[in-house]
Design a protein around this motif. Structure first.
Motif, PDB file in Angstrom:
ATOM      1  N   ASN A  80      40.066  45.905  33.518  1.00 50.48           N
ATOM      2  CA  ASN A  80      41.225  45.178  34.041  1.00 50.48           C
ATOM      3  C   ASN A  80      41.932  44.402  32.943  1.00 50.48           C
ATOM      4  O   ASN A  80      43.173  44.326  32.911  1.00 50.48           O
ATOM      5  N   ARG A  81      41.153  43.811  32.034  1.00 49.55           N
ATOM      6  CA  ARG A  81      41.767  43.068  30.925  1.00 49.55           C
ATOM      7  C   ARG A  81      42.624  43.994  30.078  1.00 49.55           C
ATOM      8  O   ARG A  81      43.761  43.662  29.713  1.00 49.55           O
ATOM      9  N   TRP A 127      30.363  45.872  37.225  1.00 49.41           N
ATOM     10  CA  TRP A 127      31.342  44.801  37.409  1.00 49.41           C
ATOM     11  C   TRP A 127      31.856  44.285  36.068  1.00 49.41           C
ATOM     12  O   TRP A 127      33.047  44.006  35.921  1.00 49.41           O
ATOM     13  N   THR A 139      34.251  46.692  34.741  1.00 47.33           N
ATOM     14  CA  THR A 139      35.483  46.620  35.525  1.00 47.33           C
ATOM     15  C   THR A 139      36.365  45.478  35.049  1.00 47.33           C
ATOM     16  O   THR A 139      37.593  45.624  34.922  1.00 47.33           O
ATOM     17  N   GLU A 140      35.757  44.335  34.784  1.00 50.01           N
ATOM     18  CA  GLU A 140      36.530  43.194  34.271  1.00 50.01           C
ATOM     19  C   GLU A 140      37.183  43.526  32.940  1.00 50.01           C
ATOM     20  O   GLU A 140      38.351  43.179  32.696  1.00 50.01           O
ATOM     21  N   GLU A 141      36.440  44.204  32.067  1.00 51.51           N
ATOM     22  CA  GLU A 141      37.010  44.570  30.769  1.00 51.51           C
ATOM     23  C   GLU A 141      38.121  45.601  30.932  1.00 51.51           C
ATOM     24  O   GLU A 141      39.154  45.528  30.260  1.00 51.51           O
TER      25      GLU A 141
END
Length: 250
Positions: free
Chosen positions: A243-244, A236, A239-241
């Motif tokens: 998306n950034r 997760w 995934t956040e990175e």
């Protein structure tokens, strides 16, 4: 290449209360190589991130065969102990589970007490201990001390009253310990006092899930934890990175 039995023994020795082994939770050969290159000496596979990586859902949305394909891909490229979350066993017999894991090069497993193939019911405490015992018997017969991490979902499910949940978890996990488990996994986020009860009253090393960017190893070590994995949280965080980075190019 190190033998499976040697890997199993080495893995078990890393479960030290107060000086916990950290076993990053990976899902494919790429993530496994990253963790080993970073200096970690053992790995875990989490069912949720593996399922996500093959387009399946958690809670046994993928088959045991699909999981083993991922295990083989990882053990083909890294020569460290690998333990696998086999959820509640995919409705298979202990002999099938042990045979499949060893053939794929794994030396450890998580086994949980929520039975996904039967509507998500919670196994009885003795029923779960009997499954642990079966896994231990077949592993011993195969000549490899597969490291069994016996999990209870009592905290995650919030079954029953809050007031005696720790007591019930301890009773349940003590049965799993007597049945042949090597470590115990009361999955969930615990208050400090509850975690200290679990680590002090249970007879085996305690496993917990940490959030890589939030949790502190020193705090968990002080609580007496012996094993740290990341569950779905490393995937997760990545995934956040991702998306950034991708959002910069929209």
């Amino acid at each position: 290449m190190t033998s499976l039995e040697s890997k199993a023994k080495a893995f078990l020795q890393l479960h030290v209360p107060g000086d916990p082994g950290v076993f990053p939770t990976v899902w494919d050969a790429w993530s496994a190589n990253i963790a080993v290159s970073a200096g970690f000496s053992a790995l875990t596979l989490g069912s949720h991130p593996v399922a996500d990586s093959v387009g399946r859902s958690d809670k046994e949305g993928m088959t045991f065969a699909e999981l083993l394909t991922r295990v083989r891909q990882i053990t083909d490229v890294v020569d460290v102990p690998v333990s696998v979350d086999i959820e509640s066993g995919y409705g298979l017999e202990p002999a099938q589970l042990i045979e499949g894991l060893l053939e794929a090069g794994a030396i450890g497993l998580n086994i949980e007490d929520t039975v996904h193939s039967e509507g998500g019911r919670l196994r009885g405490a003795q029923e779960h201990a009997d499954l642990v015992h079966g896994l231990r018997q077949f592993a011993d017969a195969a000549g490899v001390h597969v490291v069994i991490n016996a999990r209870t979902d009592l905290f995650k499910r919030k079954d029953g009253d809050d007031s005696d949940r720790v007591d019930r978890a301890i009773e349940r996990l003590k049965l799993a310990a007597a049945a042949g488990a090597d470590s115990l996994f009361p999955v969930g986020q615990h208050a400090d006092a509850d975690m200290r009860r679990l680590t002090s009253e249970l007879p085996l090393p305690i496993s917990t899930v940490a959030q890589p960017g939030v949790s502190e190893k020193a705090v968990l070590a002080d609580q007496g934890v012996a094993r740290i994995t990341f569950g779905r949280f490393l995937q997760w965080a990545l995934t956040e990175e991702a998306n950034r980075l991708l959002n910069r190019w929209k």
